[in-house]
Design a protein around this motif. Structure first.
Motif, PDB file in Angstrom:
ATOM      1  N   SER A   1       0.830  -1.207   0.000  1.00  0.00           N
ATOM      2  CA  SER A   1       0.000   0.000   0.000  1.00  0.00           C
ATOM      3  C   SER A   1       0.862   1.254   0.000  1.00  0.00           C
ATOM      4  CB  SER A   1      -0.928  -0.003   1.218  1.00  0.00           C
ATOM      5  OG  SER A   1      -1.797   1.118   1.187  1.00  0.00           O
TER       6      SER A   1
ATOM      7  N   HIS B   1      -9.150   0.160   3.872  1.00  0.00           N
ATOM      8  CA  HIS B   1      -9.225  -0.228   2.457  1.00  0.00           C
ATOM      9  C   HIS B   1     -10.594  -0.823   2.134  1.00  0.00           C
ATOM     10  CE1 HIS B   1      -4.622  -0.650   1.537  1.00  0.00           C
ATOM     11  NE2 HIS B   1      -4.965   0.562   1.906  1.00  0.00           N
TER      12      HIS B   1
ATOM     13  N   ASP C   1      -6.964  -0.075  -6.529  1.00  0.00           N
ATOM     14  CA  ASP C   1      -5.961  -0.252  -5.473  1.00  0.00           C
ATOM     15  C   ASP C   1      -5.190   1.039  -5.245  1.00  0.00           C
ATOM     16  OD1 ASP C   1      -6.669  -2.870  -5.059  1.00  0.00           O
ATOM     17  OD2 ASP C   1      -4.976  -3.724  -6.177  1.00  0.00           O
TER      18      ASP C   1
END
Length: 405
Positions: free
Chosen positions: A87, A199, A233
Motif C-alpha cells: 500500500s 481499504h 488499489d
C-alpha cells in the motif's frame, strides 16, 4: 560510510544537548558542517536554506519511501507486513516519480482554490460545533476536542464518508501514525489491521461512487479509473495517505500554533487586537514549528550536495525546521513574529513534491484559531509545560493541550 568525504562531520543525535534543544543543535550543525553525517541513521543531514531548497527541486533525488523502514525487520516479519508495504509503495510521494506525477495531476483536479473556498463555511461550522460541545465546561483539551476532530471532519467530507463514521476515521488515523514515525512491530501490526479495514471501507464507498458520483475525492478517482488513469488499489491507497496528510498534520499545526501564541503573550495580544493578522500568524507558525520538521530524500545517482559529492543510494534528511531558522534568510530567526514579512518558509516543501493540501491546511488553521480567539477572550493554558512527545529524528507532537476559557 567508507566512501564519504572525510571533511563532513559526524553528529550524535542522542546526546542531552540534542534532546533538550533541537533548534540550538541544528544552528550549530549549520555553522560547523552544512552537510553532516548521522551515523546512527546511516544518513546525511542538510541544514542550510539554500541547500535544502535546491535539494527539494533536484530531480536526482527521490522522496524517501517509508516502506524502507520495513526492510530492517526479519524476513518473517517483512512477509507478515507485506500488505502495508504494498500500500505504501502506491502512495503519492512514495512511488516512482512518473506515478507520483500521475497521482499529483489527478488530485490537482480536486485540490483547487474553488474547493478550498467551498469548504470554508463547513470549516467554520465544524469549529463552532466543536466549541459548542465544550463551552459549558469552560475548559478543554485542544488536541482531543478541537485540533484533531476538525480536520478529521474535513477529510471525511473530502473522502465522502458519512458523518456517523468520523470517529472511526480518527481511530484509523491514530493507528496509522506509527508508519510515519518508525513504530515498533506491534504498532506496525495494528497499523496494518487498521489500514486494511480502511481499504475495505473505502472500496464500498468507491463502488457507490461509480454508480452515483458526488463532489468528493473518491468520485474523482472513480472517474479517473474509468478513463484508465488509475486503479482501484491505487485510489484506495492514496485515500489512506490523504487521511494522514490532511488530518494529522493540520491537527499538529493548530495545536503547535496555539502553544506558540501562549509562549509569546505579546504576539497573542497583538493578534487579538488585529485579527486581520491571522494569515501572517499562520505562516509564522508554519515557519517556527510546522508539522513537517524533517523530510527524507534518497539520491538516485551521484550528486554534489552543499559542496560535497554524495554517492547514489544515500539517504539525506532535509531539516526544514533548520532551513526555516536560517539567519541568512530570516532576520532574528528564533523570534516568533506574526508580522514577519517575506516569510519564505519551506514547511510545505517545494518543487514536484510541494504539498497539494497547503492551501486547505492554511485555511483550516486560520478559521479555527480565528474563531477560537474570538469566542474565548479569556483563553489561557492549563498546563505548566506542554505535553510534548518526541518524534524521530528532531520532531515533537502534542499528546494533550489543556486550556481554560
Amino acid at each position: 560510510m567508507s566512501d564519504d568525504i572525510a571533511t563532513v562531520r559526524d553528529y550524535d543525535l542522542f546526546t542531552p544537548e540534542v534532546m533538550a534543544d533541537h533548534n540550538a543543535f541544528l544552528h550549530r550543525v549549520r555553522a560547523e558542517s552544512p552537510l553532516a553525517r548521522l551515523p546512527q541513521l546511516d544518513a546525511y543531514l542538510l541544514t542550510r536554506y539554500a541547500d535544502i531548497n535546491a535539494a527539494l527541486r533536484d530531480k536526482r533525488m527521490d522522496s524517501a519511501n517509508m516502506a524502507q523502514v520495513l526492510l530492517r525487520l526479519t524476513p518473517e516479519e517483512q512477509e507478515e507486513l507485506a500488505p502495508i508495504r504494498r500500500s505504501i509503495e502506491m502512495w503519492m510521494g512514495h512511488t516512482v516519480p512518473a506515478d507520483h506525477v500521475r497521482f499529483q495531476q489527478l488530485l490537482k483536479r480536486y485540490f483547487t482554490p474553488a474547493m478550498v473556498d467551498r469548504l470554508r463555511p463547513r470549516v467554520r461550522a465544524f469549529t463552532h460545533e466543536l466549541l459548542d460541545a465544550v463551552a459549558p465546561k469552560g475548559q478543554m483539551d485542544v488536541v482531543r476536542d478541537l485540533a484533531y476532530p476538525l480536520p478529521a471532519n474535513v477529510i471525511a467530507e473530502l473522502l465522502g464518508m458519512p458523518t456517523a463514521d468520523r470517529e472511526q476515521l480518527q481511530a484509523w488515523s491514530r493507528d496509522i501514525v506509527p508508519i510515519f514515525g518508525n513504530g515498533d512491530l506491534q504498532q506496525m501490526r495494528q497499523a496494518q489491521r487498521s489500514m486494511l479495514e480502511m481499504h475495505d471501507y473505502l472500496r464500498t464507498i468507491a463502488a457507490e461512487r461509480r454508480r452515483v458520483p458526488r463532489e468528493d475525492v473518491l468520485s474523482m478517482f472513480m472517474a479517473a479509473e474509468a478513463e484508465g488513469a488509475i486503479t482501484e488499489d491505487e485510489a484506495v491507497a492514496n485515500c489512506v495517505l490523504l487521511l494522514f496528510a490532511g488530518h494529522e498534520t493540520t491537527a499538529n499545526l493548530i495545536a503547535n500554533g496555539l502553544v506558540l501564541l501562549f509562549d509569546h503573550p505579546d504576539q497573542l495580544a497583538q493578534l487579538r487586537a488585529n485579527p486581520e493578522l491571522m494569515p501572517s500568524a499562520v505562516e509564522e507558525m508554519l515557519r517556527c514549528d510546522g508539522p513537517a520538521g524533517v523530510i527524507g530524500r534518497v539520491t538516485k545517482e551521484p550528486v554534489e550536495v552543499a559542496g560535497h559529492p554524495v554517492p547514489a543510494g544515500r539517504h539525506i534528511y532535509l531539516a526544514l525546521m533548520a532551513a526555516n531558522r536560517d539567519p541568512a534568510i530570516f532576520p532574528d530567526p528564533d523570534t516568533f513574529d506574526i508580522t514577519r514579512k517575506r516569510n519564505r518558509h519551506l514547511s510545505f516543501g517545494m518543487g514536484t513534491y510541494y504539498c497539494l493540501g497547503a492551501a486547505l491546511a492554511r485555511m483550516e488553521t486560520d478559521e479555527c484559531l480565528r474563531i477560537l480567539l474570538d469566542r474565548c477572550p479569556q483563553l489561557r493554558p492549563a498546563y505548566e509545560t506542554p505535553d510534548w512527545t518526541p518524534t524521530a529524528p528532531f520532531g515533537h507532537r502534542l499528546e494533550t493541550l489543556n486550556v481554560q476559557f
